[in-house]
Write a protein that holds these residues in place. Structure first.
Motif, PDB file in Angstrom:
ATOM      1  N   LEU A  68      18.878  41.489   0.664  1.00 40.90           N
ATOM      2  CA  LEU A  68      17.796  41.510   1.645  1.00 40.90           C
ATOM      3  C   LEU A  68      16.652  42.406   1.192  1.00 40.90           C
ATOM      4  O   LEU A  68      16.884  43.450   0.574  1.00 40.90           O
ATOM      5  CB  LEU A  68      18.313  42.031   3.001  1.00 40.90           C
ATOM      6  CG  LEU A  68      19.260  41.142   3.785  1.00 40.90           C
ATOM      7  CD1 LEU A  68      19.696  41.870   5.062  1.00 40.90           C
ATOM      8  CD2 LEU A  68      18.617  39.809   4.134  1.00 40.90           C
ATOM      9  N   HIS A  74      12.899  44.627  11.736  1.00 39.36           N
ATOM     10  CA  HIS A  74      13.776  44.287  12.856  1.00 39.36           C
ATOM     11  C   HIS A  74      15.263  44.394  12.486  1.00 39.36           C
ATOM     12  O   HIS A  74      16.123  44.194  13.343  1.00 39.36           O
ATOM     13  CB  HIS A  74      13.478  42.868  13.349  1.00 39.36           C
ATOM     14  CG  HIS A  74      13.628  41.818  12.285  1.00 39.36           C
ATOM     15  ND1 HIS A  74      12.679  41.612  11.307  1.00 39.36           N
ATOM     16  CD2 HIS A  74      14.622  40.935  12.024  1.00 39.36           C
ATOM     17  CE1 HIS A  74      13.084  40.631  10.507  1.00 39.36           C
ATOM     18  NE2 HIS A  74      14.263  40.212  10.914  1.00 39.36           N
ATOM     19  N   VAL A  75      15.564  44.718  11.249  1.00 33.63           N
ATOM     20  CA  VAL A  75      16.961  44.853  10.809  1.00 33.63           C
ATOM     21  C   VAL A  75      17.304  46.329  10.768  1.00 33.63           C
ATOM     22  O   VAL A  75      16.844  47.066   9.895  1.00 33.63           O
ATOM     23  CB  VAL A  75      17.152  44.192   9.424  1.00 33.63           C
ATOM     24  CG1 VAL A  75      18.589  44.380   8.953  1.00 33.63           C
ATOM     25  CG2 VAL A  75      16.794  42.714   9.483  1.00 33.63           C
ATOM     26  N   GLN A  76      18.133  46.756  11.733  1.00 34.87           N
ATOM     27  CA  GLN A  76      18.394  48.181  11.912  1.00 34.87           C
ATOM     28  C   GLN A  76      19.862  48.577  11.758  1.00 34.87           C
ATOM     29  O   GLN A  76      20.172  49.755  11.672  1.00 34.87           O
ATOM     30  CB  GLN A  76      17.909  48.619  13.308  1.00 34.87           C
ATOM     31  CG  GLN A  76      16.438  48.324  13.576  1.00 34.87           C
ATOM     32  CD  GLN A  76      15.506  49.200  12.763  1.00 34.87           C
ATOM     33  OE1 GLN A  76      15.863  50.319  12.398  1.00 34.87           O
ATOM     34  NE2 GLN A  76      14.322  48.701  12.461  1.00 34.87           N
ATOM     35  N   GLN A  80      22.933  43.305  12.366  1.00 32.83           N
ATOM     36  CA  GLN A  80      21.669  42.616  12.107  1.00 32.83           C
ATOM     37  C   GLN A  80      21.529  42.245  10.640  1.00 32.83           C
ATOM     38  O   GLN A  80      21.009  41.173  10.305  1.00 32.83           O
ATOM     39  CB  GLN A  80      20.507  43.493  12.574  1.00 32.83           C
ATOM     40  CG  GLN A  80      20.433  43.627  14.092  1.00 32.83           C
ATOM     41  CD  GLN A  80      19.458  44.688  14.549  1.00 32.83           C
ATOM     42  OE1 GLN A  80      19.065  45.569  13.771  1.00 32.83           O
ATOM     43  NE2 GLN A  80      19.086  44.636  15.822  1.00 32.83           N
ATOM     44  N   ARG A  81      21.998  43.117   9.749  1.00 38.26           N
ATOM     45  CA  ARG A  81      21.966  42.785   8.319  1.00 38.26           C
ATOM     46  C   ARG A  81      22.847  41.569   8.037  1.00 38.26           C
ATOM     47  O   ARG A  81      22.484  40.697   7.245  1.00 38.26           O
ATOM     48  CB  ARG A  81      22.426  43.977   7.470  1.00 38.26           C
ATOM     49  CG  ARG A  81      21.309  44.990   7.190  1.00 38.26           C
ATOM     50  CD  ARG A  81      21.751  46.069   6.225  1.00 38.26           C
ATOM     51  NE  ARG A  81      22.593  47.051   6.889  1.00 38.26           N
ATOM     52  CZ  ARG A  81      22.115  48.093   7.578  1.00 38.26           C
ATOM     53  NH1 ARG A  81      20.823  48.287   7.671  1.00 38.26           N
ATOM     54  NH2 ARG A  81      22.930  48.942   8.163  1.00 38.26           N
ATOM     55  N   GLU A  84      21.002  38.533   9.256  1.00 36.81           N
ATOM     56  CA  GLU A  84      19.760  38.275   8.528  1.00 36.81           C
ATOM     57  C   GLU A  84      20.002  37.562   7.204  1.00 36.81           C
ATOM     58  O   GLU A  84      19.113  36.866   6.696  1.00 36.81           O
ATOM     59  CB  GLU A  84      19.025  39.594   8.281  1.00 36.81           C
ATOM     60  CG  GLU A  84      17.569  39.425   7.908  1.00 36.81           C
ATOM     61  CD  GLU A  84      16.691  38.962   9.050  1.00 36.81           C
ATOM     62  OE1 GLU A  84      15.604  38.425   8.766  1.00 36.81           O
ATOM     63  OE2 GLU A  84      17.090  39.142  10.217  1.00 36.81           O
ATOM     64  N   ASP A  88      17.272  35.027   5.736  1.00 42.23           N
ATOM     65  CA  ASP A  88      16.355  35.368   4.647  1.00 42.23           C
ATOM     66  C   ASP A  88      16.526  34.450   3.446  1.00 42.23           C
ATOM     67  O   ASP A  88      15.552  34.156   2.736  1.00 42.23           O
ATOM     68  CB  ASP A  88      16.559  36.832   4.226  1.00 42.23           C
ATOM     69  CG  ASP A  88      15.421  37.333   3.356  1.00 42.23           C
ATOM     70  OD1 ASP A  88      14.290  37.447   3.872  1.00 42.23           O
ATOM     71  OD2 ASP A  88      15.654  37.583   2.156  1.00 42.23           O
TER      72      ASP A  88
END
Length: 274
Positions: A68, A74-76, A80-81, A84, A88
């Motif tokens: 990533l 917005h990835v905290q 979320q990672r 994502e 992505d």
């Protein structure tokens, strides 16, 4: 064997929403795939990528090997990672590539559901190496796809399906976490009750009761003397509970009675999606 009866409603809800998503995005021209949605940080393309990616994981496909970028604001956190990654890796896919992969994924998942013979309690792979029951995984997929269908409808200006099968799965998922929201997150006082009166395409009246030990439960019986009452429409409730809007942004659509500080604390704790 075929799909267990207790799983059929989730399969039906998923099918209804995924077909609606396909209908929404198939006519879009290339630039429209970049439209922002109410889902923080995600475009139309990103949401469709997410939907495709998670259904591919339900099919047992391996996750993409991908690094990533570091500038995704917005990835905290780890969850979320995780989410994502499937998004992505598709960020530079063209509109035809997106619609083709979506249609192929729908065909594969529909076939899988028609041939599904596992019991509801069978354990399946969940996010971040977790395991969850097949029933919970299918309920969560129906919820997730309906919420993202609504995100896409906002983005392309085609509202609808607020009372479709997925809406009722979503209602039940959101109601299940209300006792925690009220009792723990909003710190409602012991021996109190909070009433939620939701109107619109999906209507419900629920009371969350906090016992002497601070534990919350929920039921459909009215409370004669609630500490607070919150009245709002179904669409606003969903947007708040799914983190699509802040309470301040929709305050004119919410009526609160009783302890206003408690009502505010509940509204600011209502967002429960990761």
């Amino acid at each position: 064997m075929s799909l267990h009866p207790s799983l059929q409603s989730y399969a039906d809800a998923w099918t209804h929403s995924i077909e609606a998503i396909s209908e929404l995005v198939t006519p879009l021209v290339e630039g429209e795939w970049n439209r922002a949605t109410p889902c923080p940080g995600w475009s139309v393309r990103d949401i469709v990528s997410h939907v495709i990616g998670l259904d591919c994981e339900m099919l047992g496909d391996p996750r993409p090997i991908h690094t990533l970028p570091r500038d995704l604001y917005h990835v905290q956190n780890d969850h979320q990672r995780y989410m994502e990654m499937q998004v992505d890796v598709r960020r530079h896919h063209t509109a035809p590539e997106m619609t083709s992969e979506l249609e192929y994924t729908i065909i594969r998942r529909s076939r899988q559901l028609r041939n599904e013979s596992r019991e509801p309690g069978a354990m399946v792979r969940g996010p971040l190496g977790t395991e969850e029951t097949l029933e919970f995984a299918m309920r969560k997929r129906a919820f997730d796809v309906w919420v993202h269908e609504q995100d896409l409808r906002v983005a392309v200006g085609r509202p609808g399906n607020l009372d479709s099968p997925g809406a009722y799965v979503t209602r039940d998922m959101l109601l299940a976490v209300l006792p925690k929201v009220v009792a723990k997150d909003a710190s409602a006082p012991a021996n109190s009750a909070v009433v939620f009166d939701v109107h619109g395409p999906v209507e419900f009246l629920r009371t969350v009761r906090v016992d002497a030990d601070g534990r919350g439960t929920i039921d459909g019986a009215p409370s004669l003397g609630p500490a607070a009452t919150l009245s709002l429409d179904w669409e606003t409730y969903v947007k708040l509970a799914c983190g699509r809007v802040t309470p301040d942004a929709v305050y004119d659509r919410i009526k609160t009675e009783g302890d206003l500080d408690l009502a505010q604390a509940i509204l600011h704790s209502l967002s429960t999606t990761p």
